[in-house]
Write an enzyme that holds these catalytic residues in place. Structure first.
Site, PDB file in Angstrom:
ATOM      1  N   LYS A  82      57.271 -25.785   2.066  1.00 41.37           N
ATOM      2  CA  LYS A  82      58.619 -25.851   1.491  1.00 41.37           C
ATOM      3  C   LYS A  82      58.605 -25.161   0.142  1.00 41.37           C
ATOM      4  O   LYS A  82      57.926 -25.604  -0.787  1.00 41.37           O
ATOM      5  CB  LYS A  82      59.047 -27.314   1.354  1.00 41.37           C
ATOM      6  CG  LYS A  82      59.227 -27.977   2.710  1.00 41.37           C
ATOM      7  CD  LYS A  82      59.497 -29.470   2.613  1.00 41.37           C
ATOM      8  CE  LYS A  82      59.506 -30.070   4.028  1.00 41.37           C
ATOM      9  NZ  LYS A  82      59.613 -31.519   4.037  1.00 41.37           N
ATOM     10  N   TRP A 118      61.993 -23.004   4.037  1.00 38.26           N
ATOM     11  CA  TRP A 118      60.765 -23.308   4.744  1.00 38.26           C
ATOM     12  C   TRP A 118      60.042 -22.016   5.132  1.00 38.26           C
ATOM     13  O   TRP A 118      60.656 -21.071   5.615  1.00 38.26           O
ATOM     14  CB  TRP A 118      61.063 -24.077   6.031  1.00 38.26           C
ATOM     15  CG  TRP A 118      61.453 -25.506   5.812  1.00 38.26           C
ATOM     16  CD1 TRP A 118      61.517 -26.175   4.630  1.00 38.26           C
ATOM     17  CD2 TRP A 118      61.851 -26.438   6.830  1.00 38.26           C
ATOM     18  NE1 TRP A 118      61.919 -27.457   4.827  1.00 38.26           N
ATOM     19  CE2 TRP A 118      62.137 -27.666   6.171  1.00 38.26           C
ATOM     20  CE3 TRP A 118      61.980 -26.369   8.211  1.00 38.26           C
ATOM     21  CZ2 TRP A 118      62.545 -28.799   6.872  1.00 38.26           C
ATOM     22  CZ3 TRP A 118      62.390 -27.497   8.894  1.00 38.26           C
ATOM     23  CH2 TRP A 118      62.668 -28.703   8.231  1.00 38.26           C
ATOM     24  N   GLU A 136      51.431 -37.087  23.885  1.00 37.15           N
ATOM     25  CA  GLU A 136      52.540 -38.020  24.114  1.00 37.15           C
ATOM     26  C   GLU A 136      53.523 -37.530  25.171  1.00 37.15           C
ATOM     27  O   GLU A 136      54.481 -38.236  25.491  1.00 37.15           O
ATOM     28  CB  GLU A 136      53.278 -38.264  22.788  1.00 37.15           C
ATOM     29  CG  GLU A 136      52.473 -39.056  21.757  1.00 37.15           C
ATOM     30  CD  GLU A 136      51.577 -38.168  20.887  1.00 37.15           C
ATOM     31  OE1 GLU A 136      51.343 -36.999  21.264  1.00 37.15           O
ATOM     32  OE2 GLU A 136      51.127 -38.645  19.827  1.00 37.15           O
TER      33      GLU A 136
END
Lengths: 540, 540
Positions: free
Chosen positions: A440, A445, A333
């Protein structure tokens, strides 16, 4: 009231890239490995002439501006000619990843409405399997001469590229049109759902290619010989096939031979100075070089991207072989490079380890791309090197919406990358994880990428992957998969003890599973979704 | 039907240049010589913050998008801030050449409708002389603090820059607008008629600046420290003030001190690696370096343009001082660099003389600019290195029409440069003369530039100029003007004998006139029109 500038208003078109090379670097070389083996060599001037022949041939097949032409092909000179002939004619060059599942290939060829598909002989069996399911494709063109074009049972409309262009004129006037016109189409290999297409404009590619030539990115000039190992079916080989002609650099295309020995020999025989590819390719190359006690005579810089380059591999390139590593980031992208990591002048007096630690990050955004990281509510996080959030990008070569997509994925004008990253006070970005891969645990994290990098630093580990597994108390806990190097022994206890010295205690995986190989997808990335499917139960 | 690409459509704006530098190279330095003497240093991050303060200050003065702000200023950091504040706000930065005749200065300030004029204290006497004739100028801002801002008799509305911006916020949201909007205005100092303005768009400047960073042009990166000696009032200092922040290069601005000693000391103390300027500046610099037996410790490359660099000067830089010379070409109407001469890889084994002969040419067009030479009927001439014709250019940063001009000067979409040039088979362009300076003799052309270069190669010659003088038989014949180096003797016979060994017999001038100095115009170029007026009679 704003005053209009009084400059010529000329469009940024890809045809001007190859014609610039023909006019100003007409005798700079393009060297290409034929699919059937031998090396082919010619100049940008000849490349442009053959691109014009192909443009005439495509018009002769009845194709018009806006039509899509597919390719299932290696990095070679005919593929390069097609890049310019197709886009330069106002058509859309749709590069297909041959490693996709045939059902996905059929899907994207039909979704893109390819009228012609160019393919390398290697992929004749693939074409045989899909042709009947691609009714829009009028002609399948084998990127070879007649002698090297195989007959494909059940596929009548196969032409040899050389026979197609032979009768055509070298004269072709490239049409001029809006620079925002679609030039190239590349689908992401989504792990769920159908692939989604990014339709790059001429403007986006030209600006990205100019940026790619900058000293801080790939640094291309007539003094360089660049070998893109990254495939031309993967985000246009990071736009190197467009950047090299802008800069007048010699371009070496490796064809189908991507093993360590073939790449090494090509680098040596063609005096390659700069290369670009994904970490797994470089791992294989270094394996060959180490095994045979070789050195690089001319290659002094390599650009790495696609997935995070482990610091151990960076160290080997730099300290053992004197090859500068530039570690970048980009995605389908983002047309190609969005960020690039290089050492700043102040790094001169750093230790090797400090340098490698910096280069293990993905670097600064190049001019034309803005980056930020945001929390789950969309608030911009501080540039402190520790605040992790989703990486958002905006710029001249960032996608606004997917091809035939129903809605734009943009959030307030920024593209959400799905990558978890940090940015430090100097603007250096580091990918910490994919949003879907981050683990998580207890409200914090854990970066699966950091854990994997720590694991592959063990001398007995060939590959490693980490996924999060549901845990009744901690929400998720890390599970490590390890592929041992051939002939090496390594126990669960040993690798966990190794990690315990290198990561926070609560990061140490709860379990280790040894595999013979990791599942790898179409673009060479480890398919964690497969691992999750098979192993993602619940830790007790 | 063409397919629209699906990329973000973001404008190429100058505000994004300085904000990119602030975000990604925030601690890279800008070093600037204050007009009153001392060095000032800060970072791109601070530069951007002060540019935003100035943008607020200009809005506070009542200025709006489209308004013009003039400058009569050296290369310094406040001038740099104005570049971004003015253009970034959608206003037009009109840089005035202080060496213009006051009447011409008045003309261009009124023609451009400057609302505010920024000036350096050096030019206070100039402002005193012109202010009363510039009724549109509401405020004259001295680029200094209050202590260094002189009172100007008869000019009431003078502000000190530091007092103007002090109360303003560092927060300013740069407006987004069409990239074709006018950003900067620069007038050519025509030798006849009034000066004519080129109004550069944001797009043209950004693309030119990106091109300027390429390895084959200036090669800018965070590893480089660049000193533009070429003035910021002369084609935006070849866009280096825009290119350096794109690349993250350290920028050194010399203020008013452009003598050899000051430049040399600044290069040494700031570890300058790359510089850019006109040949006369380099002549003075080398004079100082030679006289004192000095060496350049860090400067390894210099870009030269504005007028042809004599091969003898190139040789001295390269052979004696190990400084790479890059010889370019551009003009006010081409925003900045159009062509740049560098050595191709095959030059590795060339002799010094071969290299210097190549670098005496102006090189290849950079990506984004197309070049051709045409005969007097407009037919494109062959790229054979000998066919001379008018150089025509086309591209993303080439002017289409003059500011408030009545008609476009373009011919079939190409800008006629007024330069006589050749292009060889490899695309290397060489300026042979100005159309108005070329000497037409017996149906053939003599290049005044080539003759001048040959003359200055004589060790006793400081400067040389050649004009054509009417001749009853040959149409025109060359007349040579020579300024001897201090303390040197040189006779007409000696210089003609010297030339006879170096040029074709029919090129040898018919006469030689020794002068104490040559007439020099506002941009430092020899004014041949003055020589013609005084000496352009008829040879008998």
């Amino acid at each position: 009231m704003l005053q209009p500038g009084l400059m010529m208003d000329r469009p940024l078109l890809l045809s001007s890239v190859i014609e610039h090379a023909a006019a100003q670097y007409g005798d700079a070389e393009v060297v290409s490995r034929e699919t059937h083996g031998p090396l082919f060599r010619y100049t940008y001037s000849e490349c442009a002439a053959r691109a014009r022949k192909l443009a005439n041939a495509l018009a002769g097949l009845g194709l018009q501006g806006g039509d899509a032409v597919g390719s299932i092909a290696w990095n070679n000179h005919r593929h390069l000619e097609a890049y310019y002939a197709v886009s330069g004619s106002g058509m859309v060059m749709h590069t297909c990843n041959p490693r996709l599942h045939p059902q996905q290939l059929i899907y994207i060829i039909n979704h893109a409405e390819d009228r012609v598909v160019l393919f390398d002989a290697t992929f004749a069996p693939l074409v045989k399997g899909i042709a009947a399911h691609c009714p829009n494709v009028r002609t399948w063109v084998c990127l070879a001469d007649a002698a090297n074009t195989p007959a494909i049972e059940g596929v009548a409309n196969v032409l040899a590229y050389e026979e197609l262009i032979a009768p055509c004129s070298e004269d072709f006037t490239w049409p001029e049109f809006d620079e925002h016109t679609g030039a190239a189409l590349c689908y992401t290999s989504g792990t769920t759902g159908n692939p989604k297409g990014a339709l790059y404009s001429h403007r986006a590619i030209v600006l990205n290619a100019m940026s790619g030539c900058l000293p801080g990115v790939l640094s291309l000039s007539p003094a360089e010989t660049i070998l893109p190992v990254v495939p031309m079916f993967h985000i246009n080989a990071w736009c190197i096939p467009y950047a090299a002609p802008i800069a007048g650099a010699k371009l070496v295309l490796p064809g189908p031979r991507l093993d360590g020995q073939s790449l090494y020999e090509l680098m040596e025989s063609e005096a390659v100075t700069v290369s670009a590819g994904v970490p797994t390719i470089w791992q294989a190359l270094l394996g060959h070089v180490e095994q045979h006690g070789l050195r690089f005579s001319t290659m002094y810089r390599t650009a790495v991207g696609g997935s995070a380059m482990p610091q151990a591999l960076i160290a080997k390139f730099m300290d053992t072989y004197g090859v500068e590593v530039r570690h970048g980031w980009g995605m389908t992208e983002t047309t190609a490079v969005g960020t690039m990591g290089t050492l700043m002048p102040k790094a001169k007096n750093w230790t090797s380890e400090q340098k490698q630690a910096l280069l293990a990050k993905q670097g600064k955004s190049t001019f034309g791309v803005e980056i930020k990281v945001v929390d789950e509510q969309g608030n911009t996080l501080p540039r402190d090197g520790t605040s992790q959030g989703e990486l958002m990008v905006r710029g001249h070569w960032i996608m606004a919406s997917y091809y035939k997509g129903e809605r734009s994925p943009l959030v307030d004008g920024w593209f959400p990358t799905g990558d978890i990253a940090t940015i430090d006070a100097e603007g250096v970005m580091q990918i910490r994880d994919r949003t879907k891969d981050v683990i998580k645990t207890g409200g914090e994290w854990i970066s699966s990428i950091d854990l994997e990098s720590a694991a592959v630093a063990h001398p007995a580990v060939a590959m490693a992957a980490v996924i999060g597994v549901k845990h009744p108390k901690w929400d998720e806990r890390p599970l490590l998969f390890v592929v041992r190097k051939p002939g090496q022994t390594l126990s669960k206890e040993e690798i966990l003890a190794f990690l315990a010295e290198r990561v926070a205690k609560w990061w140490v995986p709860d379990d280790v599973i040894f595999l013979d190989a990791l599942p790898v997808g179409g673009t060479g990335k480890v398919q964690k979704s497969d691992l999750r499917k098979q192993y993602g139960g619940v830790f007790s």
